[in-house]
Motif scaffolding. Structure first.
Motif, mmCIF file in Angstrom:
data_model
loop_
_atom_site.group_PDB
_atom_site.id
_atom_site.type_symbol
_atom_site.label_atom_id
_atom_site.label_comp_id
_atom_site.label_asym_id
_atom_site.label_seq_id
_atom_site.Cartn_x
_atom_site.Cartn_y
_atom_site.Cartn_z
ATOM 1 N N SER A 75 4.423 1.823 -10.728
ATOM 2 C CA SER A 75 5.745 2.368 -11.016
ATOM 3 C C SER A 75 6.348 3.090 -9.817
ATOM 4 C CB SER A 75 5.662 3.351 -12.206
ATOM 5 O OG SER A 75 4.776 4.417 -11.895
ATOM 6 N N VAL A 76 5.876 2.771 -8.614
ATOM 7 C CA VAL A 76 6.370 3.413 -7.401
ATOM 8 C C VAL A 76 7.112 2.391 -6.554
ATOM 9 C CG1 VAL A 76 5.758 4.614 -5.275
ATOM 10 C CG2 VAL A 76 4.517 5.115 -7.386
ATOM 11 N N ILE A 77 8.349 2.728 -6.167
ATOM 12 C CA ILE A 77 9.150 1.871 -5.295
ATOM 13 C C ILE A 77 9.446 2.656 -4.021
ATOM 14 C CG2 ILE A 77 11.358 0.675 -5.014
ATOM 15 C CD1 ILE A 77 11.362 0.217 -8.026
ATOM 16 N N ARG A 78 9.189 2.019 -2.879
ATOM 17 C CA ARG A 78 9.430 2.672 -1.601
ATOM 18 C C ARG A 78 10.613 2.006 -0.909
ATOM 19 N NH1 ARG A 78 4.401 4.797 1.702
ATOM 20 N NH2 ARG A 78 4.232 5.722 -0.355
ATOM 21 N N LEU A 79 11.533 2.826 -0.389
ATOM 22 C CA LEU A 79 12.703 2.351 0.331
ATOM 23 C C LEU A 79 12.476 2.562 1.820
ATOM 24 C CD1 LEU A 79 15.550 3.869 -1.886
ATOM 25 C CD2 LEU A 79 14.576 1.577 -2.013
ATOM 26 N N TRP A 80 12.761 1.502 2.618
ATOM 27 C CA TRP A 80 12.574 1.584 4.075
ATOM 28 C C TRP A 80 13.848 1.127 4.762
ATOM 29 C CZ3 TRP A 80 12.705 -2.185 7.906
ATOM 30 C CH2 TRP A 80 12.247 -1.787 9.164
ATOM 31 N N SER A 81 14.369 1.931 5.681
ATOM 32 C CA SER A 81 15.583 1.623 6.422
ATOM 33 C C SER A 81 15.222 0.940 7.726
ATOM 34 C CB SER A 81 16.379 2.904 6.710
ATOM 35 O OG SER A 81 17.442 2.631 7.608
ATOM 36 N N TRP A 82 15.801 -0.267 7.987
ATOM 37 C CA TRP A 82 15.477 -0.949 9.241
ATOM 38 C C TRP A 82 16.273 -0.398 10.414
ATOM 39 C CZ3 TRP A 82 17.556 -3.780 5.062
ATOM 40 C CH2 TRP A 82 18.899 -4.109 5.170
ATOM 41 N N GLU A 83 17.259 0.464 10.128
ATOM 42 C CA GLU A 83 17.997 1.098 11.219
ATOM 43 C C GLU A 83 17.286 2.354 11.710
ATOM 44 O OE1 GLU A 83 22.012 1.798 10.071
ATOM 45 O OE2 GLU A 83 22.576 -0.334 10.175
ATOM 46 N N THR A 84 16.891 3.230 10.800
ATOM 47 C CA THR A 84 16.217 4.476 11.185
ATOM 48 C C THR A 84 14.701 4.357 11.106
ATOM 49 O OG1 THR A 84 16.237 5.339 8.916
ATOM 50 C CG2 THR A 84 18.185 5.747 10.265
ATOM 51 N N GLU A 85 14.195 3.294 10.444
ATOM 52 C CA GLU A 85 12.773 3.080 10.222
ATOM 53 C C GLU A 85 12.148 4.239 9.454
ATOM 54 O OE1 GLU A 85 10.562 1.843 13.604
ATOM 55 O OE2 GLU A 85 11.878 0.127 14.030
ATOM 56 N N ALA A 86 12.974 4.924 8.662
ATOM 57 C CA ALA A 86 12.482 5.989 7.792
ATOM 58 C C ALA A 86 12.267 5.424 6.397
ATOM 59 C CB ALA A 86 13.480 7.138 7.755
ATOM 60 N N SER A 87 11.346 6.027 5.657
ATOM 61 C CA SER A 87 11.049 5.550 4.308
ATOM 62 C C SER A 87 11.102 6.695 3.322
ATOM 63 C CB SER A 87 9.677 4.881 4.261
ATOM 64 O OG SER A 87 8.652 5.814 4.542
ATOM 65 N N SER A 88 11.387 6.366 2.079
ATOM 66 C CA SER A 88 11.387 7.334 0.993
ATOM 67 C C SER A 88 10.800 6.682 -0.240
ATOM 68 C CB SER A 88 12.812 7.836 0.712
ATOM 69 O OG SER A 88 13.653 6.740 0.357
ATOM 70 N N GLU A 89 10.455 7.489 -1.211
ATOM 71 C CA GLU A 89 9.745 6.985 -2.393
ATOM 72 C C GLU A 89 10.473 7.403 -3.649
ATOM 73 O OE1 GLU A 89 5.618 8.304 -4.246
ATOM 74 O OE2 GLU A 89 5.311 7.136 -2.412
ATOM 75 N N ILE A 90 10.544 6.472 -4.607
ATOM 76 C CA ILE A 90 11.132 6.792 -5.901
ATOM 77 C C ILE A 90 10.168 6.340 -6.994
ATOM 78 C CG2 ILE A 90 13.510 6.620 -5.085
ATOM 79 C CD1 ILE A 90 13.658 3.855 -6.297
ATOM 80 N N SER A 91 10.185 7.006 -8.119
ATOM 81 C CA SER A 91 9.358 6.630 -9.264
ATOM 82 C C SER A 91 10.223 6.544 -10.501
ATOM 83 C CB SER A 91 8.217 7.641 -9.479
ATOM 84 O OG SER A 91 8.750 8.937 -9.704
ATOM 85 N N ILE A 92 9.742 5.842 -11.476
ATOM 86 C CA ILE A 92 10.504 5.617 -12.713
ATOM 87 C C ILE A 92 9.865 6.444 -13.819
ATOM 88 C CG2 ILE A 92 11.483 3.875 -14.232
ATOM 89 C CD1 ILE A 92 12.178 3.576 -11.232
ATOM 90 N N PRO A 93 10.434 7.584 -14.171
ATOM 91 C CA PRO A 93 9.816 8.429 -15.206
ATOM 92 C C PRO A 93 9.840 7.759 -16.568
ATOM 93 C CG PRO A 93 12.008 9.236 -14.621
ATOM 94 C CD PRO A 93 11.675 8.156 -13.648
ATOM 95 N N GLY A 94 8.793 8.040 -17.327
ATOM 96 C CA GLY A 94 8.723 7.540 -18.702
ATOM 97 C C GLY A 94 8.238 6.117 -18.829
#
Length: 952
Positions: free
Chosen positions: A394-413
């Motif tokens: 239930s974890v989705i990670r977002l990665w930017s190809w411009e900044t090469e930074a990543s963040s994480e989101i989860s789906i509660p419930g």
């Protein structure tokens, strides 16, 4: 510069000459130089003269005064070149070349060259022009010297460029007058010769049919240039104009051709790629990328295909052989580079032009599970210039190809995200399973910035199939095949229609105007979203599983994949009003000929139920359907006299059908345990039935009564009668810790003549009837005892000898020669047959013939092995060389997609045929077409000479 060119031409062509001579030289100039400046490749004087139907002397005379603008080498083989490209521009531009005597009309020049090309090809091309030895010979068998010897330079040029000249000529005009007729004549008489229709048909229809002919058969033609005369003609639609023109050129060794489609289908090409492929289109729709998420199929390899032609553009290989990881997902970025996700969590980006790649991120999530059956997306591009990656349940990670930074989101419930797709306005669409109910899935709109959740619908299913479009439309299906549309802007919900039998995959075209649904039975339907109408596209090769489905950005092409190695490309502008007349909706368990060859049985499974369809090989529809009952049939066979058919399933009884009436003649009970195996006596009058508790009951089929019962202490794995019916051999499983028990019974006295425990035990699945053999003299028994070992039981001396080989396998089939001196081993996994001497207990021969094997037997003369995949010659197969001038009896076999005659590769088989469902009898092969059922191919059984092979 223009004045200089004009001065040179006037001095060379007109100065000091009479008006008549000057006019003649100027006409020759326009003919020669006009051809040279529009040639698409440079030619020497001899080749140019042959192309233009002139003598080399005349060509030389016409060009000798033009050395100031042309490089005309003295060597005959060196090409003529322009000294400067500006001369090309000058003579083709009437605003620069103001003297019309020297100005060349480019379109007219191309039209004249197209006519010359057609004339040269029609006069010189012929069948097998390069003298390849067999129809399956690859192009690499002819080196460049051989090509130059058989195909002169001017003929090579015409074959390569005639279409280009035709395309660049004037559509209407005096140079095009009659050219359409010549093009039609070429397609009707020499088209197949060039690849190495009725006169009333228009040229455009004929050319389009030729284009489909090439695309449909491209793989076989590229592999072996002579396949247009056999495979391409045989498997093209019956109404194909090219097929109609050339059917009289079918090989003489082909006696039966299969029933085929009437017209071209929407599937215009099938690509052969890695096992269990996944695919994605590039943003401009020009390329299709494919890779495999199967760990044993070319790990770290990506193939880039040209979407319009199906040609392989390039292959990208990442890392060393040792360090390569399996790619579990891929998608294109907006700039055209390719992003792939490896199973160890590394994100790679590859440039298609340079083939360079780099690891841009390590998501540090450990091993990423491969999506089951293509039902779960793990990589997608968002509208925020980011990649979204499903890393865990239930974890989705977002990665930017411009900044090469990543963040994480989860789906509660929710306990697990089954699938997601990126949506507009920074949103994701997900199907997720609730924490409190593992059988309920929610279709969710998730805002990546605010984490707001909107539940669109809830269904009682493990996996919810849905798709999204760029205009905020979401489509999903229910288990009964209902397709729903949801407009996320207006909130409007509407039903699109029903895909009968359920849906396995959905894809919305860009813009949301059309939708493609893939049914559980493999059928593809194209839906018009606005009009809610539907049209039939076709049926996928792989009916049961959908690995991947993708639509091109322009919405005109569809790519579907199978669980084997195929990627099918579909034209979404080509549809049918109704589905095919007969689409197979069953899974084939076995395909087999009756001993006399007059009937073919297809054992089918429909869900849990089963049935057997009987075919007359001269017809294409079932002549008899036998109801197998509410369980799958695990073992089935014809009686030796071809009068009866017996099968066992998940019950205590064997079903026996009378093939004359089609009625189930009797239910023969095994009692006290499920039936596990059966065997017919050679006369067809007795049937032995073994069960899970060790009982062997022998039935008299004429009387319909049990005549006697034999007893093993444990489950009977396999049985076989001797050729004279006087003996019955059996093997039973004791337990996983103890060896198997082998026995030989006298069928007259009912006495046990031999009883022994093997030195080691084989796994139960290793034992079937065709892995247990009894010698014709009733002395020896052979059966598997471990993964790579078979045991010979001498029932007279009570001795056991082991035959151990790295070429043996638990899947090996065994059979004795008629003199009981030799035993043959043939395996589906190690497909080179071995012959062993029984008395010496040693291998005497390995036949260098690769083929899969099932149900083998020796011929009466011992000259060949007969199997369901064809025949293997014993007398010829092991020889290093062969005198092809002498006639031999044809031995046909099927192996790895090709028909072979002895050691010669002859004809590529259609990709629609299941490579593991084949039956053979006396030169006639029955194949299981994964879309339409049983198809037949027949081959000559007489003497075949070498020149017959080369000419046909």
């Amino acid at each position: 510069l223009d004045e200089m060119y004009m001065h040179v031409l006037k001095q060379a062509m007109t100065a000091g000459r009479s008006a008549a001579d000057a006019a003649q030289l100027c006409d020759r100039f326009k003919h020669l130089v006009g051809s040279i400046v529009v040639l698409l490749d440079q030619l020497p004087i001899l080749a140019l003269a042959q192309l233009l139907s002139m003598t080399p002397t005349l060509v030389d005379a016409g060009l000798r005064r033009l050395h100031s603008v042309l490089n005309i080498p003295p060597e005959e083989a060196s090409p003529i070149r322009m000294l400067h490209p500006s001369f090309h521009d000058f003579v083709l531009d009437e605003s620069r070349c103001k003297d019309q005597r020297f100005c060349v009309d480019e379109k007219d020049a191309h039209g004249k060259l197209a006519r010359h090309c057609l004339r040269v090809m029609s006069s010189m091309l012929r069948r097998n022009i390069c003298r390849l030895r067999t129809p399956g010979s690859p192009p690499q068998d002819v080196d460049q010297g051989g090509i130059d010897r058989y195909v002169p330079k001017h003929l090579q040029y015409t074959c390569l460029y005639w279409v280009d000249h035709l395309a660049r000529s004037r559509p209407h005009g005096h140079t095009r007058s009659g050219l359409d007729t010549e093009v039609r004549s070429f397609f009707q008489k020499d088209f197949l010769h060039w690849l190495e229709p009725d006169e009333q048909q228009g040229t455009e229809l004929l050319v389009e049919d030729a284009r489909r002919f090439i695309l449909f058969n491209r793989a076989g033609i590229e592999e072996a240039p002579l396949q247009p005369y056999s495979s391409a003609l045989v498997f093209s639609p019956s109404e194909s104009l090219i097929r109609k023109c050339y059917m009289d050129q079918l090989p003489t060794w082909l006696t039966t051709v299969p029933a085929v489609e009437r017209t071209w289908s929407a599937c215009f090409q099938t690509l052969e790629t890695s096992f269990q492929p996944i695919v994605a289109f590039s943003p401009n729709g020009k390329y299709l990328a494919s890779t495999s998420d199967y760990p044993h199929s070319s790990p770290g390899q990506i193939q880039i295909w040209e979407a319009a032609t199906g040609g392989l553009h390039s292959t990208i290989v990442g890392g060393s052989q040792r360090d390569r990881h399996v790619y579990v997902a891929l998608t294109f970025l907006p700039d055209g580079s390719l992003a792939v996700l490896s199973e160890n969590g590394e994100l790679w980006v590859w440039e298609l032009i340079t083939g360079a790649g780099r690891c841009v991120a390590d998501l540090k999530v450990g091993a990423i599970a491969r999506p089951p059956d293509g039902k779960r997306s793990v990589l997608s591009v968002t509208s925020m210039d980011e990649l979204a990656v499903l890393c865990g349940d239930s974890v989705i990670r977002l990665w930017s190809w411009e900044t090469e930074a990543s963040s994480e989101i989860s789906i509660p419930g929710h306990a697990k995200v089954d699938k997601f797709e990126c949506f507009s306005q920074e949103r994701l669409v997900l199907s997720a399973v609730r924490d409190d109910d593992s059988t309920t899935s929610d279709l969710i709109l998730f805002d990546c910035r605010s984490s707001a959740i909107q539940t669109v619908t809830t269904l009682n299913t493990w996996t919810l199939r849905f798709t999204v479009s760029s205009n905020d439309i979401i489509a999903w299906s229910t288990e009964n095949g209902q397709i729903w549309l949801f407009d996320s802007i207006t909130g409007a919900l509407s039903e699109l229609g029903v895909h009968n039998g359920g849906v396995s995959a959905l894809a919305l075209c860009p813009g949301g105007r059309n939708l493609v649904s893939r049914g559980q039975n493999g059928t593809l339907i194209l839906w018009n979203v606005a009009g809610k109408s539907q049209a039939f596209l076709g049926t996928c090769l792989d009916r049961c599983r959908c690995r991947s489905i993708a639509i091109s950005p322009n919405g005109k092409q569809l790519a579907t994949t199978t669980s084997l190695t195929e990627v099918q490309l579909w034209d979404l502008t080509s549809t049918k009003a109704q589905p095919d007349s007969r689409v197979v909706v069953s899974e084939l368990l076995e395909l087999l000929f009756s001993p006399c060859g007059s009937v073919v049985a297809a054992v089918l499974q429909r869900g849990r139920a089963s049935e057997v369809e009987m075919y007359d090989p001269t017809k294409h529809q079932p002549i008899l359907t036998l109801a197998g009952g509410p369980w799958p049939l695990s073992l089935s066979m014809f009686s030796p006299d071809s009068q009866s058919f017996a099968a066992i399933g998940d019950s205590e009884a064997v079903r026996l059908w009378d093939l004359q009436t089609g009625k189930c003649a009797s239910f023969l009970s095994s009692e006290r345990g499920y039936a596990s195996t059966l065997a017919f006596a050679s006369d067809g009058n007795r049937l032995a039935l073994g069960n899970a508790t060790g009982n062997i009951r022998v039935w008299d089929l004429k009387a319909g009564t049990m005549v006697y019962e034999l007893k093993h202490s444990h489950r009977v794995l396999a049985m076989i009668f001797s050729s004279d019916g006087e003996r019955l051999a059996s093997i039973a499983a004791t337990s996983s810790e103890e060896p198997d028990v082998v026995a030989l019974w006298n069928t007259t006295s009912k006495q046990q003549l031999y009883h022994a425990k093997q030195s080691s035990a084989a796994t139960p699945r290793a034992i079937t009837k065709h892995k247990l053999a009894i010698s014709p003299n009733n002395r020896y028994l052979v059966c598997p005892s471990s993964k790579d070992t078979f045991t010979i039981h001498d029932t007279q001396t009570q001795q056991q000898n082991s035959l151990s080989s790295d070429r043996h396998h638990w899947d090996s089939n065994v059979v004795f020669s008629r003199d009981s001196k030799v035993v043959a081993f043939m395996s589906n996994f190690l497909p080179e047959p071995e012959l062993w001497d029984i008395e010496m207990v040693q291998r005497v021969r390995t036949l260098p013939i690769r083929m899969r094997c099932h149900k083998p037997s020796f011929s009466a003369d011992g000259d060949y092995l007969e199997t369901k995949y064809g025949q293997v010659s014993i007398s010829c197969a092991g020889k290093a060389s062969r005198d092809d001038s002498k006639p031999t009896l044809s031995r046909w076999r099927y192996f790895e997609g090709w028909m072979w005659e002895g050691s010669r590769k002859m004809m590529k088989i259609s990709q629609g045929f299941d490579p593991y469902r084949v039956a053979h009898h006396d030169g006639l092969f029955a194949f299981w077409d994964r879309i339409h059922g049983v198809r037949y191919l027949g081959f000559i059984q007489g003497e075949v000479m070498a020149n017959d092979i080369q000419e046909n």
